[in-house]
Design an enzyme around this catalytic site. Structure first.
Site, PDB file in Angstrom:
ATOM      1  N   GLN A   1       0.336 -12.248   9.486  1.00  0.00           N
ATOM      2  CA  GLN A   1       0.877 -11.156   8.849  1.00  0.00           C
ATOM      3  C   GLN A   1       0.498 -10.058   9.504  1.00  0.00           C
ATOM      4  O   GLN A   1       0.951  -8.928   9.611  1.00  0.00           O
ATOM      5  CB  GLN A   1       1.028 -11.123   7.380  1.00  0.00           C
ATOM      6  CG  GLN A   1       1.832 -10.536   6.688  1.00  0.00           C
ATOM      7  CD  GLN A   1       1.358  -9.775   5.555  1.00  0.00           C
ATOM      8  OE1 GLN A   1       0.330  -9.318   5.496  1.00  0.00           O
ATOM      9  NE2 GLN A   1       2.302  -9.781   4.354  1.00  0.00           N
TER      10      GLN A   1
ATOM     11  N   HIS B   1      -0.388  -3.889  11.043  1.00  0.00           N
ATOM     12  CA  HIS B   1       0.748  -4.599  11.663  1.00  0.00           C
ATOM     13  C   HIS B   1       1.070  -4.293  13.286  1.00  0.00           C
ATOM     14  O   HIS B   1       2.133  -4.278  13.454  1.00  0.00           O
ATOM     15  CB  HIS B   1       1.933  -4.391  10.627  1.00  0.00           C
ATOM     16  CG  HIS B   1       1.749  -5.029   9.417  1.00  0.00           C
ATOM     17  ND1 HIS B   1       1.716  -6.198   8.901  1.00  0.00           N
ATOM     18  CD2 HIS B   1       1.884  -4.166   8.218  1.00  0.00           C
ATOM     19  CE1 HIS B   1       1.626  -6.297   7.678  1.00  0.00           C
ATOM     20  NE2 HIS B   1       1.218  -5.065   7.134  1.00  0.00           N
TER      21      HIS B   1
ATOM     22  N   GLN C   1       0.827  -1.255   0.113  1.00  0.00           N
ATOM     23  CA  GLN C   1       0.095   0.046  -0.090  1.00  0.00           C
ATOM     24  C   GLN C   1       0.711   1.336   0.027  1.00  0.00           C
ATOM     25  O   GLN C   1       1.862   1.309   0.644  1.00  0.00           O
ATOM     26  CB  GLN C   1      -0.928   0.100   1.315  1.00  0.00           C
ATOM     27  CG  GLN C   1      -2.196   0.526   1.028  1.00  0.00           C
ATOM     28  CD  GLN C   1      -3.078   0.275   1.861  1.00  0.00           C
ATOM     29  OE1 GLN C   1      -3.075  -0.847   2.644  1.00  0.00           O
ATOM     30  NE2 GLN C   1      -4.017   1.155   2.414  1.00  0.00           N
TER      31      GLN C   1
ATOM     32  N   SER D   1       4.063  -6.513   2.687  1.00  0.00           N
ATOM     33  CA  SER D   1       2.759  -6.449   3.265  1.00  0.00           C
ATOM     34  C   SER D   1       1.793  -7.015   2.357  1.00  0.00           C
ATOM     35  O   SER D   1       1.757  -8.257   1.943  1.00  0.00           O
ATOM     36  CB  SER D   1       2.436  -4.868   3.873  1.00  0.00           C
ATOM     37  OG  SER D   1       1.370  -4.861   4.696  1.00  0.00           O
ATOM     38  N   LEU D   2       1.147  -6.124   1.884  1.00  0.00           N
ATOM     39  CA  LEU D   2       0.023  -6.472   0.718  1.00  0.00           C
ATOM     40  C   LEU D   2       0.479  -7.277  -0.488  1.00  0.00           C
ATOM     41  O   LEU D   2       0.122  -8.311  -1.188  1.00  0.00           O
ATOM     42  CB  LEU D   2      -0.717  -5.307   0.293  1.00  0.00           C
ATOM     43  CG  LEU D   2      -1.307  -5.399  -1.212  1.00  0.00           C
ATOM     44  CD1 LEU D   2      -2.517  -6.348  -1.250  1.00  0.00           C
ATOM     45  CD2 LEU D   2      -1.495  -4.311  -1.709  1.00  0.00           C
TER      46      LEU D   2
ATOM     47  N   ARG E   1      -9.057  -9.071   2.747  1.00  0.00           N
ATOM     48  CA  ARG E   1      -8.150  -8.283   3.511  1.00  0.00           C
ATOM     49  C   ARG E   1      -8.370  -6.897   3.879  1.00  0.00           C
ATOM     50  O   ARG E   1      -8.256  -6.301   4.930  1.00  0.00           O
ATOM     51  CB  ARG E   1      -6.677  -8.606   2.980  1.00  0.00           C
ATOM     52  CG  ARG E   1      -5.528  -8.122   3.834  1.00  0.00           C
ATOM     53  CD  ARG E   1      -4.295  -8.312   2.845  1.00  0.00           C
ATOM     54  NE  ARG E   1      -3.049  -8.098   3.856  1.00  0.00           N
ATOM     55  CZ  ARG E   1      -2.132  -6.760   3.951  1.00  0.00           C
ATOM     56  NH1 ARG E   1      -2.694  -5.967   3.187  1.00  0.00           N
ATOM     57  NH2 ARG E   1      -1.182  -7.029   4.410  1.00  0.00           N
TER      58      ARG E   1
END
Length: 295
Positions: free
Chosen positions: A244, A195, A9, A88-89, A113
């Site tokens: 995650q 996170h 992102q 991440s993503l 998500r």
């Protein structure tokens, strides 16, 4: 060894993916399939939407995923990863690229998500902040001293760590870290504390969706955010992906592990050049470039 890395992102921009759509019938096919799966025309927002529309989590995450994964598909036979990782993503993009997830399943998980994270953000006000110019252990120790929830969330590169948690705790941590010599400690314009433990409701929701999804055998190792090392076992990949959302993105450590394991050419697949910028700060001696459309 060729290492392909996939952004997360923040890499989005207006007009993203339009060149793919206009220059590849295969890309068109995938984009149209994505519109059907999502139930709205994400291509309209990607190609012609405003920055504000693109910034909505339910749009941003699928948009970046689609740009990355469709570009990898269009590269065809020239796309031969020997190792992959995603920030991440971007980890979900990496898992489609190395054959663990199908395009359809990957997109459905990304959409779930995004919506689950959005919901978690609405439950309790939370935020993130970038801390520049301090060693990781100083930031980690400071977070433990602060009252309330604040944790190290993104290890982006040496001297750049993002913290995440309750607004008051993150603000207090920024004050203390500035006193300890941080070059900068500034709040980020994000919707919530990604996170961190604040994402527990989203983690639980996404874990159920991951559990119900088929994970195949990867064509090459994926260096996942949670363990920051090579993983090839589908069961382990699944488990790490479930953790995650509430665990830190150990990006610096992932890239260092890839280099230690023989990664020599890093290719960023997707919008922007954020990861190449981080690569230069992690290890300037390693080549980093962008994937581009075959001419």
């Amino acid at each position: 060894m060729k290492a392909y890395i996939f952004p997360g992102q923040g890499a989005q921009f207006t007009g993203m993916g339009l060149d793919l759509y206009e220059n590849s019938p295969l890309a068109q096919e995938y984009f149209e399939k994505a519109n059907d799966i999502l139930g709205f025309s994400i291509t309209d927002i990607m190609f012609e939407g405003t920055a504000a529309q693109l910034k909505e989590t339910k749009v941003t995450q699928p948009a970046i995923f689609l740009h990355s994964v469709i570009l990898a598909k269009v590269l065809g036979a020239s796309f031969q990863p020997e190792m992959v990782a995603g920030h991440s993503l971007g980890e979900l993009s990496a898992l489609v690229a190395n054959g663990v997830l199908s395009f359809e399943d990957g997109l459905k998980l990304v959409s779930k998500r995004a919506l689950a994270m959005q919901k978690a953000c609405e439950i309790a006000p939370s935020t993130m902040a970038a801390v520049l110019g301090l060693e990781d252990h100083v930031v980690e120790e400071t977070c433990k001293e602060i009252e309330g929830i604040v944790v190290a969330a993104n290890y982006n590169c040496p001297g750049q760590l993002v913290i995440s948690g309750e607004i008051s705790a993150v603000e207090k941590a920024c004050e203390v870290l500035t006193e300890k010599g941080a070059r900068r400690a500034l709040l980020l314009p994000v919707g919530g504390a990604f996170h961190s433990p604040m994402m527990e409701p989203a983690r639980a929701e996404l874990a159920a969706a991951i559990e119900a999804t088929t994970f195949g055998q990867p064509t090459c190792p994926v260096y996942q955010n949670v363990p920051a090392n090579a993983v090839t076992d589908p069961t382990e990949i699944k488990k790490n992906l479930m953790l995650q959302l509430t665990a830190p993105v150990r990006w610096t450590q992932s890239i260092q592990a890839m280099i230690a394991d023989g990664g020599t050419a890093f290719i960023e697949v997707g919008p922007g050049k954020v990861l190449q910028g981080l690569m230069r700060k992690i290890d300037r001696s390693v080549a980093a470039s962008s994937a581009s459309l075959p001419v």
